[in-house]
Structure formats: structure tokens, C-alpha cells
Motif scaffolding. Structure first.
Motif, PDB file in Angstrom:
ATOM      1  N   SER A 187       0.859  -1.230  -0.044  1.00 60.66           N
ATOM      2  CA  SER A 187       0.095   0.249  -0.078  1.00 60.66           C
ATOM      3  C   SER A 187       0.884   1.347  -0.254  1.00 60.66           C
ATOM      4  CB  SER A 187      -0.879   0.005   1.045  1.00 60.66           C
ATOM      5  OG  SER A 187      -1.730  -1.178   1.220  1.00 60.66           O
ATOM      6  N   LEU A 188       1.992   1.169   0.980  1.00 67.27           N
ATOM      7  CA  LEU A 188       2.665   2.361   0.783  1.00 67.27           C
ATOM      8  C   LEU A 188       3.729   2.540  -0.183  1.00 67.27           C
ATOM      9  CD1 LEU A 188       4.119   4.529   2.471  1.00 67.27           C
ATOM     10  CD2 LEU A 188       5.805   2.938   3.262  1.00 67.27           C
ATOM     11  N   SER A 203      11.936  18.184  -8.100  1.00 67.62           N
ATOM     12  CA  SER A 203      13.210  17.725  -7.698  1.00 67.62           C
ATOM     13  C   SER A 203      13.122  17.182  -6.400  1.00 67.62           C
ATOM     14  CB  SER A 203      14.214  19.003  -7.614  1.00 67.62           C
ATOM     15  OG  SER A 203      14.311  19.511  -8.879  1.00 67.62           O
ATOM     16  N   LEU A 204      12.353  15.994  -6.286  1.00 66.72           N
ATOM     17  CA  LEU A 204      12.256  15.376  -4.899  1.00 66.72           C
ATOM     18  C   LEU A 204      13.540  14.702  -4.546  1.00 66.72           C
ATOM     19  CD1 LEU A 204       8.737  13.326  -5.649  1.00 66.72           C
ATOM     20  CD2 LEU A 204       9.056  15.512  -4.435  1.00 66.72           C
ATOM     21  N   THR A 205      13.640  14.582  -3.404  1.00 71.06           N
ATOM     22  CA  THR A 205      14.832  14.006  -2.784  1.00 71.06           C
ATOM     23  C   THR A 205      14.201  12.919  -1.762  1.00 71.06           C
ATOM     24  OG1 THR A 205      14.899  15.403  -0.740  1.00 71.06           O
ATOM     25  CG2 THR A 205      16.394  16.078  -2.472  1.00 71.06           C
ATOM     26  N   LEU A 206      15.244  11.908  -1.535  1.00 76.86           N
ATOM     27  CA  LEU A 206      14.643  10.763  -0.497  1.00 76.86           C
ATOM     28  C   LEU A 206      14.395  11.543   0.640  1.00 76.86           C
ATOM     29  CD1 LEU A 206      14.288   7.880  -0.014  1.00 76.86           C
ATOM     30  CD2 LEU A 206      16.868   7.813   0.700  1.00 76.86           C
ATOM     31  N   LYS A 207      15.196  12.731   1.282  1.00 79.52           N
ATOM     32  CA  LYS A 207      14.491  13.150   2.496  1.00 79.52           C
ATOM     33  C   LYS A 207      13.005  13.608   2.551  1.00 79.52           C
ATOM     34  CE  LYS A 207      15.530  16.925   5.600  1.00 79.52           C
ATOM     35  NZ  LYS A 207      16.696  17.955   5.996  1.00 79.52           N
ATOM     36  N   VAL A 208      12.545  14.519   1.371  1.00 78.66           N
ATOM     37  CA  VAL A 208      11.410  15.016   0.968  1.00 78.66           C
ATOM     38  C   VAL A 208      10.444  13.898   1.168  1.00 78.66           C
ATOM     39  CG1 VAL A 208       9.952  16.291  -0.502  1.00 78.66           C
ATOM     40  CG2 VAL A 208      12.245  17.114  -0.007  1.00 78.66           C
ATOM     41  N   CYS A 210      10.512  10.952   2.341  1.00 77.91           N
ATOM     42  CA  CYS A 210      10.392  10.108   3.563  1.00 77.91           C
ATOM     43  C   CYS A 210       9.666  11.167   4.733  1.00 77.91           C
ATOM     44  CB  CYS A 210      11.676   9.695   4.198  1.00 77.91           C
ATOM     45  SG  CYS A 210      12.711   8.431   3.368  1.00 77.91           S
ATOM     46  N   GLU A 211       9.761  12.407   4.574  1.00 79.97           N
ATOM     47  CA  GLU A 211       9.232  13.362   5.331  1.00 79.97           C
ATOM     48  C   GLU A 211       7.762  13.295   5.100  1.00 79.97           C
ATOM     49  OE1 GLU A 211      11.265  17.169   5.003  1.00 79.97           O
ATOM     50  OE2 GLU A 211      12.591  16.454   6.604  1.00 79.97           O
ATOM     51  N   HIS A 212       7.406  13.426   3.662  1.00 79.39           N
ATOM     52  CA  HIS A 212       5.960  13.438   3.223  1.00 79.39           C
ATOM     53  C   HIS A 212       5.158  12.148   3.578  1.00 79.39           C
ATOM     54  CE1 HIS A 212       2.659  14.586   0.602  1.00 79.39           C
ATOM     55  NE2 HIS A 212       2.576  13.169   0.422  1.00 79.39           N
ATOM     56  N   PHE A 213       5.817  10.907   3.817  1.00 80.27           N
ATOM     57  CA  PHE A 213       5.098   9.735   4.309  1.00 80.27           C
ATOM     58  C   PHE A 213       5.646   9.266   5.702  1.00 80.27           C
ATOM     59  CE2 PHE A 213       4.936   9.634  -0.410  1.00 80.27           C
ATOM     60  CZ  PHE A 213       3.657   9.025  -0.590  1.00 80.27           C
ATOM     61  N   LYS A 217      14.350   6.566   6.166  1.00 83.96           N
ATOM     62  CA  LYS A 217      15.199   6.504   4.986  1.00 83.96           C
ATOM     63  C   LYS A 217      15.401   4.870   4.754  1.00 83.96           C
ATOM     64  CE  LYS A 217      17.140  10.988   4.577  1.00 83.96           C
ATOM     65  NZ  LYS A 217      18.688  11.709   4.456  1.00 83.96           N
ATOM     66  N   SER A 218      15.772   4.471   5.952  1.00 83.00           N
ATOM     67  CA  SER A 218      16.261   3.019   5.545  1.00 83.00           C
ATOM     68  C   SER A 218      15.220   1.995   5.316  1.00 83.00           C
ATOM     69  CB  SER A 218      17.090   2.361   6.789  1.00 83.00           C
ATOM     70  OG  SER A 218      16.551   2.628   7.788  1.00 83.00           O
ATOM     71  N   GLN A 219      13.837   2.283   6.091  1.00 81.89           N
ATOM     72  CA  GLN A 219      12.860   1.438   5.945  1.00 81.89           C
ATOM     73  C   GLN A 219      12.211   1.462   4.553  1.00 81.89           C
ATOM     74  OE1 GLN A 219       9.771   2.216   8.861  1.00 81.89           O
ATOM     75  NE2 GLN A 219       8.579   0.535   8.105  1.00 81.89           N
TER      76      GLN A 219
END
Length: 290
Positions: A187-188, A203-208, A210-213, A217-219
Motif C-alpha cells: 500500500s505504501l 526535484s524530489l529528494t529521499l529526505k522529502v 520520507c518526510e511526506h510519508f 530512509k532505511s525502511q
């Protein structure tokens, strides 16, 4: 004689934060959210998948689930049938509420009737119960009939006490197992993919992401790799390159304009990423399709 006997309030609802009655299609989903109050979700028609703190479960018609304060949760339609959901958010501090944590309830006739009375009174009090997920406005009881909020409190308190009295007779604990983890992860991942597709010109980053969801980061990287065999950013870059190829074929924009529109910081970075993915430069790709 006839001394006053105080009322023992096992559950004392302080107020309601939101009340919704949704009629969703079979493809509804929303990003994970959390808030500092309780939330109850009741499936009036159809079925949904509820994901809470990484645990997924299916809710069928006539079932309800509670989310405790600051619990990360989301709800997803099953892509098979449309569904109707009653969502009630409320503030309460009583320890008795811990009974509702991590449980799914199958409601009996009386419990359903109490929710029906609650919904009718909410319509009287508000004029119209909000039905859009995007509607985040505060509840307004300024013009409600006399006693409306108290009736809402009474109906919902009786509903909660009835579930408490029934104990575990009509409830099922939600545990993390392989099936529930798969439901939650899938689902995620679908929500993340949709988010990336909708932001392909950003220009999405992994940080952005992860914060949105609201996920580490590792998960996210782990479950994304398991699902797609790619890291989140690899998947996002592939989306961008596919879009770039489409734009090149359309011949409406120059290579430089395509680079800018897709959020690359320079045409050199774009060209390098394109060549790595496709095998040759954007210019060579354009010549090869003419």
C-alpha cells in the motif's frame, strides 16, 4: 440521606475534532497521517485496507478500527469495490481508551444504530457532514440546534462503552505478521509511486519523500527495493527519463528546456543521467528517432 452520588465517567469525551462521511471510489488512497487525537473509522459499505504503524488489515462492511493519538495511519480502497466510511475524530484522555488500541471491531445492530443516530445528529448540527478528504476546515456548531453537541457526545460515549462492555467478543487484535506487513508495504509503495509520478516535474529528494510519508530512509529503501528491485531515487529517476524520452519524441521543447522542466540543475547532469539510463545522449536519442 439521599446523598449525591457522583457519576463515574469511564470515558469523558472532551470534544470532536472532525466528522466525515466519505463515499470513495475503488481506487481511493491517502498518504499516511498522524494527529494528537483519537480517530475511529467505520466501513458502512464496501471494504478498505487500513495501515497503522506498518501493520495492515482489511476492514469489511460493518467493521471499525481506532487510531490512537500520534499513530501513523492511512486507508486505501481495495481496487475492487467503492466504499462508504464514517470517520470520527475526538479528544479523550481516559485510560480506558487503551482497550481500543490495535483492534478491529465487528459491530452489532445496536452499535450500528448508535452510529446512525450520531450521524443524523451531526447532520442536524452541521447542516452537512463534510464528505471531501481535502476539507480540513474546523467543525462549526454555532448554528446547531440546542443540545446537539451534547447528544453527539452521548451517542458516541454510549457506543464506546458498549464496545468496552462486550470486551473481546466483537473485536480482533491486529498483529504484525507476514500478510499484514505485505499489505502495509504494498500500500505504501503504491502511494509513493503515485506521489513520484505526480511530482515528476519537481526535484524530489529521499529526505522529502520520507518526510511526506513519515517513514525512515532505511525502511523506505528496504521495502522499495523488495517491491521494485530499485531504490526510491532510482525509480524516480527512471520516471523522469521515461518522461524525457516522451518529450523528446514530441519535439515541442529543446533538450535544455526538457532538462529545466524536469527539475535538473543543469543540462550536463540531465545528459549524464539520460545517457546512463538509455545508452546514449539526449541529442543522439533525438536523431535516432527522426
Amino acid at each position: 440521606m439521599f446523598e449525591l452520588q457522583p457519576i463515574n465517567k469511564v470515558i469523558n469525551i472532551k470534544g470532536f475534532n472532525s466528522i466525515y462521511y466519505f463515499e470513495f471510489g475503488k481506487d481511493f488512497s491517502h498518504t499516511p497521517e498522524k494527529h494528537n487525537f483519537w480517530e475511529m473509522v467505520y466501513v458502512d459499505k464496501g471494504s478498505i485496507m487500513a495501515v497503522t504503524n506498518g501493520i495492515g488489515c482489511t476492514l469489511e462492511q460493518g467493521q471499525a478500527i481506532f487510531h490512537e493519538p500520534n499513530e501513523v495511519h492511512s486507508h486505501i480502497s481495495d481496487n475492487k469495490v467503492a466504499n462508504n466510511m464514517l470517520v470520527i475524530s475526538f479528544t479523550v484522555d481516559d485510560s480506558a481508551m487503551q482497550f481500543f488500541n490495535k483492534k478491529c471491531f465487528t459491530l452489532d445492530k445496536t452499535s450500528k444504530t448508535l452510529l446512525s443516530l450520531f450521524l443524523q445528529e451531526a447532520q442536524n448540527a452541521l447542516g452537512k457532514v463534510p464528505d471531501k478528504y481535502e476539507d480540513k476546515g474546523n467543525l462549526n456548531f454555532d448554528t446547531s440546534p440546542i443540545g446537539s453537541t451534547q447528544l453527539l457526545q452521548c451517542y458516541f460515549t454510549e457506543f464506546l462503552i458498549r464496545l468496552l462492555r462486550n470486551g473481546d467478543s466483537y473485536s480482533e487484535h491486529i498483529y504484525s505478521n507476514e500478510e499484514s506487513r505485505t499489505i502495509a508495504s504494498n500500500s505504501l509503495i503504491e502511494l509513493v509511486k503515485e506521489y513520484m509520478s505526480n511530482n515528476i516535474y519537481s526535484s524530489l529528494t529521499l529526505k522529502v519523500v520520507c518526510e511526506h510519508f513519515m517513514i525512515g530512509k532505511s525502511q523506505l529503501s528496504k521495502i522499495f527495493k523488495e517491491s521494485t528491485a530499485k531504490s526510491p531515487m532510482e525509480y524516480y529517476q527512471n520516471l523522469k527519463i521515461s518522461e524525457a524520452k516522451k518529450l523528446i519524441r514530441e519535439e515541442r521543447l529543446s533538450i535544455s528546456e526538457i532538462s529545466d522542466s524536469l527539475g535538473y540543475s543543469s543540462i550536463h547532469i540531465f545528459s549524464r543521467a539520460f545517457k546512463k539510463a538509455v545508452g546514449f545522449s539526449p541529442t543522439a536519442y533525438k536523431k535516432s528517432i527522426l
